[in-house]
Scaffold this motif. Structure first.
Motif, mmCIF file in Angstrom:
data_model
loop_
_atom_site.group_PDB
_atom_site.id
_atom_site.type_symbol
_atom_site.label_atom_id
_atom_site.label_comp_id
_atom_site.label_asym_id
_atom_site.label_seq_id
_atom_site.Cartn_x
_atom_site.Cartn_y
_atom_site.Cartn_z
ATOM 1 N N ILE A 316 0.578 -0.749 -0.044
ATOM 2 C CA ILE A 316 0.041 -0.350 0.026
ATOM 3 C C ILE A 316 0.862 0.950 0.288
ATOM 4 N N ALA A 317 0.379 2.392 -1.107
ATOM 5 C CA ALA A 317 1.373 3.526 -0.419
ATOM 6 C C ALA A 317 0.044 4.346 -1.064
ATOM 7 N N LYS A 318 0.350 5.416 0.275
ATOM 8 C CA LYS A 318 -0.085 6.732 0.983
ATOM 9 C C LYS A 318 0.263 8.003 0.725
ATOM 10 N N GLN A 333 -4.276 10.271 -16.561
ATOM 11 C CA GLN A 333 -3.847 11.120 -15.113
ATOM 12 C C GLN A 333 -5.296 11.293 -13.942
ATOM 13 N N LEU A 334 -4.434 11.210 -13.307
ATOM 14 C CA LEU A 334 -5.462 11.781 -11.888
ATOM 15 C C LEU A 334 -5.034 12.711 -10.879
ATOM 16 N N TYR A 335 -5.784 13.426 -10.652
ATOM 17 C CA TYR A 335 -5.115 14.646 -9.581
ATOM 18 C C TYR A 335 -5.689 14.698 -8.192
ATOM 19 N N ALA A 336 -5.702 14.665 -7.403
ATOM 20 C CA ALA A 336 -6.089 14.843 -6.010
ATOM 21 C C ALA A 336 -4.903 15.588 -4.623
ATOM 22 N N ARG A 337 -6.085 16.034 -3.303
ATOM 23 C CA ARG A 337 -5.128 16.324 -2.699
ATOM 24 C C ARG A 337 -4.088 15.064 -1.598
ATOM 25 N N GLN A 338 -4.940 13.840 -1.548
ATOM 26 C CA GLN A 338 -4.065 12.383 -0.961
ATOM 27 C C GLN A 338 -4.454 11.260 -2.243
ATOM 28 N N LEU A 339 -4.301 10.117 -2.245
ATOM 29 C CA LEU A 339 -4.022 9.560 -3.030
ATOM 30 C C LEU A 339 -3.923 7.712 -1.831
ATOM 31 N N ILE A 340 -4.872 7.044 -2.385
ATOM 32 C CA ILE A 340 -4.199 5.420 -1.064
ATOM 33 C C ILE A 340 -3.453 4.600 -2.858
ATOM 34 N N TRP A 341 -3.328 3.868 -2.822
ATOM 35 C CA TRP A 341 -2.778 2.912 -3.857
ATOM 36 C C TRP A 341 -2.425 1.247 -2.690
ATOM 37 N N MET A 342 -3.374 0.424 -3.863
ATOM 38 C CA MET A 342 -3.455 -1.076 -3.488
ATOM 39 C C MET A 342 -2.307 -0.972 -4.888
ATOM 40 N N MET A 343 -1.362 -1.424 -4.803
ATOM 41 C CA MET A 343 -0.134 -1.942 -5.416
ATOM 42 C C MET A 343 -0.451 -2.872 -6.395
ATOM 43 N N GLU A 344 -1.138 -4.197 -5.272
ATOM 44 C CA GLU A 344 -1.358 -6.189 -5.764
ATOM 45 C C GLU A 344 -2.326 -6.189 -6.980
ATOM 46 N N THR A 345 -3.806 -5.070 -7.093
ATOM 47 C CA THR A 345 -4.832 -4.729 -8.131
ATOM 48 C C THR A 345 -4.878 -3.632 -8.425
ATOM 49 N N GLU A 346 -3.814 -2.278 -8.205
ATOM 50 C CA GLU A 346 -3.240 -1.498 -8.596
ATOM 51 C C GLU A 346 -4.984 -0.215 -8.406
ATOM 52 N N LYS A 347 -5.662 -1.332 -7.676
ATOM 53 C CA LYS A 347 -6.728 -0.077 -7.544
ATOM 54 C C LYS A 347 -6.428 1.414 -6.981
ATOM 55 N N VAL A 348 -7.158 2.312 -7.284
ATOM 56 C CA VAL A 348 -6.720 4.046 -6.467
ATOM 57 C C VAL A 348 -7.785 4.908 -5.400
ATOM 58 N N GLU A 349 -7.879 5.180 -4.794
ATOM 59 C CA GLU A 349 -8.844 5.823 -3.870
ATOM 60 C C GLU A 349 -8.167 7.348 -3.660
ATOM 61 N N ALA A 350 -9.040 8.299 -3.688
ATOM 62 C CA ALA A 350 -8.594 9.907 -4.320
ATOM 63 C C ALA A 350 -9.549 10.128 -3.282
ATOM 64 N N THR A 351 -9.462 11.474 -2.532
ATOM 65 C CA THR A 351 -9.711 12.613 -1.983
ATOM 66 C C THR A 351 -9.366 13.363 -2.356
ATOM 67 N N GLY A 352 -10.574 15.145 -2.372
ATOM 68 C CA GLY A 352 -9.526 16.175 -2.269
ATOM 69 C C GLY A 352 -9.186 16.795 -3.696
ATOM 70 N N ASN A 353 -10.268 17.328 -4.226
ATOM 71 C CA ASN A 353 -9.773 18.100 -5.522
ATOM 72 C C ASN A 353 -9.694 17.664 -6.987
ATOM 73 N N VAL A 354 -10.293 16.298 -7.153
ATOM 74 C CA VAL A 354 -9.745 15.267 -7.792
ATOM 75 C C VAL A 354 -10.495 16.174 -9.119
ATOM 76 N N ILE A 355 -9.622 15.624 -9.859
ATOM 77 C CA ILE A 355 -9.529 15.818 -11.489
ATOM 78 C C ILE A 355 -9.608 14.390 -11.864
ATOM 79 N N TYR A 356 -9.653 13.568 -13.340
ATOM 80 C CA TYR A 356 -9.546 12.847 -13.333
ATOM 81 C C TYR A 356 -9.525 12.762 -15.106
ATOM 82 N N GLU A 357 -9.028 12.779 -15.896
ATOM 83 C CA GLU A 357 -8.583 13.079 -17.685
ATOM 84 C C GLU A 357 -7.769 11.818 -18.158
ATOM 85 N N GLN A 358 -8.670 11.446 -19.372
ATOM 86 C CA GLN A 358 -8.464 10.245 -20.071
ATOM 87 C C GLN A 358 -8.513 10.856 -21.853
#
Length: 394
Positions: A316-318, A333-358
């Motif tokens: 896990i990375a925070k 790309q994903l922008y946020a104030r903070q983010l939690i990344w599950m390395m094995e599953t590549e899942k992310v949980e981001a909070t605060g001023n979130v911007i997602y672009e693709q």
């Protein structure tokens, strides 16, 4: 002729009696007095008129067997006490060559080092003690043992100079290097030249050019560039670290690295770069209050934050205080104030001023929270705390 024989018998008998009386305890100053008296009497009694004074001095060498010598400082405190199988004094009685040496080095009346060596030499009226060949010096205060082929002890400076091939051993650390200095008053060992240090639990190896080992505090410091390798219980490499400086607390199993730090983990396969890292190598957890970048090379995912924490055991990375996540394969790309990344599953949980672009399909989502998987471009963004959810799936 008869006077010469009687004189020699007299001195042989005198030296024999003195040796019996002081066989196990001879102070250095008494030995010097004995040598001077022996030399003076022999010159006055047995020097033929035709023999020069210099020729006589060649034959007045003092040799002692199984003798104990000791040296005191100006306060009349014993600073060393040494026993040798054989002691040969120089003509001026200022130096002595020793065979099979054992002894104690003392400070304030307490033993600080126990020594053993094949050979030795006492110089400068006892202010310098040189030991040679198969030397073992142990400090009973901290349980450390030092081995070398050449050591110079300077009691007045509280300094042990280890000049040739140093090996230092402690219950949880062993060190090999070309040379070192042991400051006996503060129990600190400075080591130089191809330094390799190994810890036992957990297995860790440190390589550098210079290392300061504060044995009393159970702490080592590399003032310069350092390479650190962590192993698991099966001696497999788990992590590699490099930095410009490192300090390791062996009690808390914590390494503090500064400047140009790179951490490479083999499981999971990621790289971490930062300028400051507190690394618990027992738990495989790293924390920093400096900008941090995490790279997953296989999936081409890069995460960057202004502060962060990486837990490689939990995978896990925070990241906090401004975070950017980039998926180069999916061009998102994903922008946020903070983010939690599950390395094995590549899942992310981001909070605060979130911007997602693709870019494919093109989309831009904003909100307070985002959850999903960067690697599949599957992100859900929630805005204003409402139940409305926007999903973009490629």
């Amino acid at each position: 002729m008869q006077a010469k024989v009687e004189s020699e018998q007299f001195f042989q008998k005198s030296l024999h009696n003195i040796s019996l009386k002081f066989r196990n305890f001879l102070k250095l100053n008494l030995l010097l007095c004995l040598a001077i008296a022996f030399s003076s009497c022999q010159i006055s009694s047995s020097t033929p008129p035709s023999q020069s004074l210099e020729e006589t001095r060649v034959n007045t060498q003092l040799i002692l067997n199984n003798a104990v010598l000791e040296q005191s400082n100006k306060q009349d405190n014993t600073v060393w006490k040494i026993k040798a199988d054989n002691i040969v004094y120089s003509e001026d009685k200022k130096t002595a060559v020793l065979d099979r040496v054992v002894g104690n080095l003392l400070q304030d009346g307490k033993i600080i080092l126990k020594i053993r060596a094949n050979q030795g030499e006492i110089q400068d009226n006892g202010n310098i003690v040189v030991l040679k060949e198969q030397i073992v010096a142990s400090d009973p205060r901290n349980g450390s043992v030092m081995k070398s082929n050449l050591i110079e002890w300077r009691p007045q400076e509280s300094l042990l100079l280890i000049k040739d091939d140093l090996t230092a051993i402690h219950p949880n650390l062993s060190v090999n290097a070309q040379r070192g200095k042991y400051f006996t008053n503060i129990e600190s060992l400075e080591i130089e030249g191809d330094v390799v240090a190994d810890t036992a639990d957990p297995p860790l190896q440190l390589k550098c050019d210079r290392l300061i080992w504060d044995i009393a505090q159970n702490r080592v410091t590399s003032p310069g560039a350092v390479d650190i390798v962590r192993y698991d219980e099966q001696k497999n490499v788990t992590d590699l670290l490099v930095g410009d400086r490192a300090e390791i607390d062996l009690t808390t199993t914590t390494a503090t690295l500064t400047d140009n730090i790179e951490l490479i983990s083999l499981q999971p396969q990621i790289q971490v770069a930062t300028q400051s890292l507190i690394w618990n190598y027992q738990q495989r957890v790293g924390k920093t209050d400096k900008p941090i970048q995490i790279l997953d090379r296989e999936n081409q995912i890069t995460l960057t934050g202004n502060t962060g924490e990486v837990d490689l055991e939990q995978q896990i990375a925070k990241l906090k205080d401004g975070v950017q996540g980039i998926d180069r394969q999916q061009a998102s790309q994903l922008y946020a104030r903070q983010l939690i990344w599950m390395m094995e599953t590549e899942k992310v949980e981001a909070t605060g001023n979130v911007i997602y672009e693709q870019t494919d399909p093109q989309a831009r989502l904003t909100g307070e929270k985002a959850m999903g998987t960067l690697g599949s471009n599957n992100i859900t963004v929630t805005s204003n705390g409402k139940k409305q959810v926007t999903s973009v799936i490629n």
